[in-house]
Design an enzyme around this catalytic site. Structure first.
Site, mmCIF file in Angstrom:
data_model
loop_
_atom_site.group_PDB
_atom_site.id
_atom_site.type_symbol
_atom_site.label_atom_id
_atom_site.label_comp_id
_atom_site.label_asym_id
_atom_site.label_seq_id
_atom_site.Cartn_x
_atom_site.Cartn_y
_atom_site.Cartn_z
ATOM 1 N N LYS B 227 0.829 -1.203 0.000
ATOM 2 C CA LYS B 227 0.000 0.000 0.000
ATOM 3 C C LYS B 227 0.866 1.257 0.000
ATOM 4 C CE LYS B 227 -3.968 2.356 1.305
ATOM 5 N NZ LYS B 227 -5.296 2.306 1.914
ATOM 6 N N ASN B 245 -8.772 -0.580 -5.331
ATOM 7 C CA ASN B 245 -10.219 -0.757 -5.220
ATOM 8 C C ASN B 245 -10.717 -2.074 -5.814
ATOM 9 O OD1 ASN B 245 -11.435 1.558 -3.858
ATOM 10 N ND2 ASN B 245 -10.449 2.739 -5.469
#
Lengths: 364, 364
Positions: B227, B245
């Site tokens: 991330k 997403n």
């Protein structure tokens, strides 16, 4: 039209944007180059919509333009009214490529800007200020927000517009009281940073009150240039930008005491500047002649010189304790070290502050 | 303690910040270097407060620490609850130098981060995530926000924390259902960007479900590293970041249909990833063997593979139409071009999307 446009730039690197000032721009100037995608949402209020909404829509040829009409007034600068903007955006399926347009005064501008800052974590927006106050102050610089019952503008964001369009003709519909309120911020620029502009204002203030177009255009241009310069140097109010708050700490206390919207922001700032000047005198920074000049100018601009009846020094102190400029609980104020030169300071003798508050509060 | 700390950095220039991962950090690690002034406001909820609030306060020696305890649950991720944070900050006279601390799961983190983004136009904040989901996902990257009745996370801001402290011991108090929900995002990183991590996960998933400390620590570290890398490359989701997403467009529709909080976010993402993988297969991008691997991993993680009973293709389409990734009204989805490689695309054959929705909606 084009030859009458004065253009300034707020220099913020890749987020720089133009301020376009002139007569007859609404309905004529093509703002579509500043629109991100195909969708535009104009946010305005019920007073401004009948006057300028149709003209504003014509500034966006080839775009899909929706609009939201809010109730008019500072008392609606709250979450509930802000949420009507989000409702409209979601109901009309505006995506994160949409562009919001604020058409109206400072309340519409602050709320629309904050909605743009928060909608889908940030979309583009354009300012079309229609009051003198918003043209010379709130539409430039990217401060957005709403009020909280415990403090004005306590919830908000820094979010710069893509462009600011100022049609000086829109001031023709402005009530005299709002013209005066706008002049408070114009006078402020002279006081904090531009002695020559202050001298000019003393000669021009009657023409400004009478809405003489050339004088207004000059005053707006000088005010926006001053604000643009300060914002370019200190976008997020790390230092210099705080001088733009001359008179605002006292002023916010007055607005909160009177109930938001009962005193206009500019009226409260007018009185607040007189109080800050009075305190500057007591701190030995300026002369009593300087104070008299400020009082006279504020009076000729049609602004109140004293806080509302019944407001006490304690009413000021309680409200000033939550001011955003304060650091670790210590009160900080903008004072004048000379006419045309402001300073932000926490070094204030408590007895001088008490004396200023006593002098201005009739019941004290 | 110190030798067990794994440290990562989210590289964002002068806004870079550390992610500190390890056992026993709560109550031991000194976070005061990440505090701006002297004031700290810890925001937590009624479930987490009795477990960890006292320990969290000990992370800020020498600071004035206040706290706000919110009700627990996604259904409270709204303006009304957010406003309780503003109320507390103003009542306790927190200035713009205050530092907010989010102690809890994703809801607490998103709301506290958004409060920090908006309070006085932006103050510092620190994330102390206590659920697996928030540790591997929402506490890193600066996405903050609240829900709107018409869409999840529709109102928010990008606002990066100053530090993220992950105490792996805090997972011991986590219900199994929330462990599974967290694993959905862990699996996501393998699917979108890290084939080798996906391979590792297929061997480790049973140990993760059983909260085996070493496996958890490795999974959290790999997830945060993935991330952090994506966020550093695309902080504001201009492109790459959208791959995070995967499964979320279907998942958000499921959450909205079920009523926020009835399905956990991670559960909805688990099902959403299976649906996105199914659509990737129909689009000819991956093999049926790949789909089977994803289904098996999601199942072993204890996650649902199908949307709630009664949800129809229309229920999906209506809700997916307001997704933030959409551009000018066109649906965009994250699909897999291979296991370990995601792509964001609007180029989806409508009949394939319809087929996926039909296959997963039992009443269709």
């Amino acid at each position: 039209m084009a030859e009458n446009i004065r253009e300034l730039t707020v220099e913020l690197g890749d987020r720089s944007y133009p301020i376009l000032i002139g007569p007859g721009l609404l309905g004529e100037y093509d703002l579509s180059p500043y629109v991100t995608g195909s969708q535009v949402m104009i946010v305005t209020n019920e007073t401004v919509a009948p006057l300028y909404l149709e003209q504003a829509i014509r500034c966006f040829p080839g775009k899909v333009v929706d609009s939201i009409v809010l109730p008019d007034g500072e008392k609606f600068k709250d979450w509930q009214t802000l949420n009507r903007i989000f409702d409209g955006l979601l109901e009309q399926r505006h995506t994160r490529k949409t562009t919001l347009v604020a058409l109206g005064g400072g309340v519409v501008g602050d709320m629309t800007g904050f909605a743009a800052a928060c909608y889908q974590r940030g979309v583009s927006f354009i300012q079309i200020p229609t009051t003198l106050l918003s043209q010379v102050d709130s539409s430039v610089g990217g401060k957005t927000g709403i009020n909280h019952p415990l403090g004005k503008n306590m919830i908000g964001a820094f979010h710069q517009p893509r462009a600011v369009l100022i049609d000086t003709d829109s001031l023709r519909s402005l009530p005299p009281r709002e013209v005066s309120a706008g002049l408070a911020e114009v006078i402020k620029y002279g006081l904090i940073r531009a002695r020559d502009f202050l001298d000019w204002l003393e000669g021009a203030v009657d023409r400004l009150v009478a809405l003489e177009p050339e004088a207004l255009s000059e005053a707006i241009h000088r005010s926006c240039a001053c604000k643009a310069e300060v914002v370019a140097k200190d976008e997020r109010e790390g230092g210099l930008r705080a001088i733009l708050n001359l008179g605002h700490t006292f002023g916010h206390a007055i607005e909160a005491f009177a109930g938001y919207g009962n005193w206009l922001h500019g009226e409260a700032v007018g009185t607040g500047m007189v109080m800050a000047t009075d305190l500057s005198l007591r701190e030995g920074m300026i002369s009593s002649g300087d104070l008299e000049r400020v009082v006279a100018l504020v009076r000729r601009a049609g602004l109140p010189e004293r806080p509302p009846a019944g407001m006490t020094p304690d009413d000021f102190m309680t409200r000033m304790a939550v001011d955003k400029k304060n650091v670790d609980g210590q009160l900080r104020l903008v004072l004048l070290k000379a006419l045309g030169a402001a300073v932000v300071t926490a070094d204030i003798r408590p007895e001088n502050l008490a004396a200023t508050l006593s002098a201005f509060c009739e019941d004290a």
